[in-house]
Scaffold this active site. Structure first.
Site, PDB file in Angstrom:
ATOM      1  N   HIS A 278      16.559  19.683  13.582  1.00 24.82           N
ATOM      2  CA  HIS A 278      16.103  21.070  13.645  1.00 24.82           C
ATOM      3  C   HIS A 278      15.710  21.513  12.236  1.00 24.82           C
ATOM      4  O   HIS A 278      16.332  21.141  11.245  1.00 24.82           O
ATOM      5  CB  HIS A 278      17.221  21.966  14.174  1.00 24.82           C
ATOM      6  CG  HIS A 278      16.801  23.374  14.408  1.00 24.82           C
ATOM      7  ND1 HIS A 278      15.990  23.750  15.459  1.00 24.82           N
ATOM      8  CD2 HIS A 278      17.069  24.509  13.717  1.00 24.82           C
ATOM      9  CE1 HIS A 278      15.785  25.057  15.412  1.00 24.82           C
ATOM     10  NE2 HIS A 278      16.425  25.541  14.362  1.00 24.82           N
TER      11      HIS A 278
ATOM     12  N   ASP B 239      17.480  17.448  17.239  1.00 24.66           N
ATOM     13  CA  ASP B 239      17.680  18.901  17.154  1.00 24.66           C
ATOM     14  C   ASP B 239      18.867  19.295  18.028  1.00 24.66           C
ATOM     15  O   ASP B 239      18.807  19.180  19.253  1.00 24.66           O
ATOM     16  CB  ASP B 239      16.406  19.618  17.619  1.00 24.66           C
ATOM     17  CG  ASP B 239      16.453  21.120  17.403  1.00 24.66           C
ATOM     18  OD1 ASP B 239      17.555  21.670  17.238  1.00 24.66           O
ATOM     19  OD2 ASP B 239      15.379  21.738  17.413  1.00 24.66           O
TER      20      ASP B 239
ATOM     21  N   CYS C 132      11.453  27.559  14.890  1.00 26.19           N
ATOM     22  CA  CYS C 132      12.771  27.924  15.401  1.00 26.19           C
ATOM     23  C   CYS C 132      12.638  29.118  16.368  1.00 26.19           C
ATOM     24  O   CYS C 132      11.861  29.047  17.314  1.00 26.19           O
ATOM     25  CB  CYS C 132      13.712  28.202  14.224  1.00 26.19           C
ATOM     26  SG  CYS C 132      15.433  28.414  14.666  1.00 26.19           S
TER      27      CYS C 132
END
Length: 247
Positions: free
Chosen positions: A214, A183, A125
């Protein structure tokens, strides 16, 4: 390999940065992986991922990425409050602060008997972006970026010419870019933008897109995102990269 864990508090230009270290038990020197967390810092999933990588013969360092903005030892929850605080921290820290954090860790590991001098980076991330940022350091030979946020947009504060995608000429090592097609943080046009800009350089990189959301590597929180089988493929891709670039 059996793993030991401890921490060190490193001095940086922006304050003391607690850094968690996971490495094989016993004597020996190993390649180092600078492992960057999500906005929540070293949560259970991040620690487990770092220890997994360490068990393959690496010394893995997990810095508190927002050390300037929180008390030492802060771990944010996978809830609305934790998400709001982490996102606020992300928008408050200037990108150059990560550069000085990286330099501090690299200088530290160079003095440690358990470091063999080979350094890589990895992250999830925002940590995927920070691993990408670490690749600007000349010592970093291989970098695994998992669903790196904000590479395609101007979100993290930076000075003119200092956005990570404006510094591609400084990347000398190999990149591994891993994404989830579902995502919502990095849409298809964002992926295409990043890919095309990387393709226009001489950077050695591989690019992998999976049918995943994600945070598909995270085995806790945000139920439904974790994909254990795809996560195992992600670990194998990272281990392949580091076995070639850090051994």
């Amino acid at each position: 390999m059996k793993i030991q864990s401890h921490f060190v508090d490193l001095d940086t230009p922006t304050g003391v940065m607690r850094t968690y270290i996971h490495r094989p038990v016993g004597e020996g020197s190993y390649p180092v992986i600078l492992f960057y967390s999500e906005i929540f810092q070293q949560t259970g999933p991040i620690e487990r991922a770092a220890r997994l990588m360490a068990s393959h013969g690496y010394a893995v360092l997990v810095p508190e990425v927002f050390h300037e903005l929180n008390p030492i030892g802060t771990v944010l929850g996978y809830d609305d409050a934790g998400r709001d605080k982490g996102n606020a921290d992300k928008e408050a820290k200037d990108v150059q602060g990560y550069d000085s954090d990286n330099a501090a860790m690299i200088e530290f590991v160079k003095t440690q008997p358990w470091c063999n001098g080979h350094i890589g980076a990895m992250g999830y991330c925002i940590g995927g972006h920070l691993a990408f940022r670490a690749a600007l350091q000349p010592e970093v030979k291989g970098t695994a970026c998992f669903y790196a946020t904000d590479l395609h947009i101007q979100k993290i504060p930076n000075k003119p010419g200092q956005h990570s995608m404006e510094r591609l000429d400084d990347i000398k090592g190999e990149l591994l870019m891993i994404w989830g097609k579902q995502d919502n943080h990095v849409p298809a046009d964002g992926l295409l933008k990043i890919y095309q800009e990387l393709r226009a350089t001489d950077i050695s990189f591989t690019w992998h897109e999976f049918n995943a959301e994600h945070a598909f590597m995270r085995d806790e929180g945000d139920g439904g995102r974790y994909d254990a089988q795809t996560a195992q493929i992600g670990y194998q891709l990272a281990l392949n990269l580091f076995s070639r670039t850090l051994r």
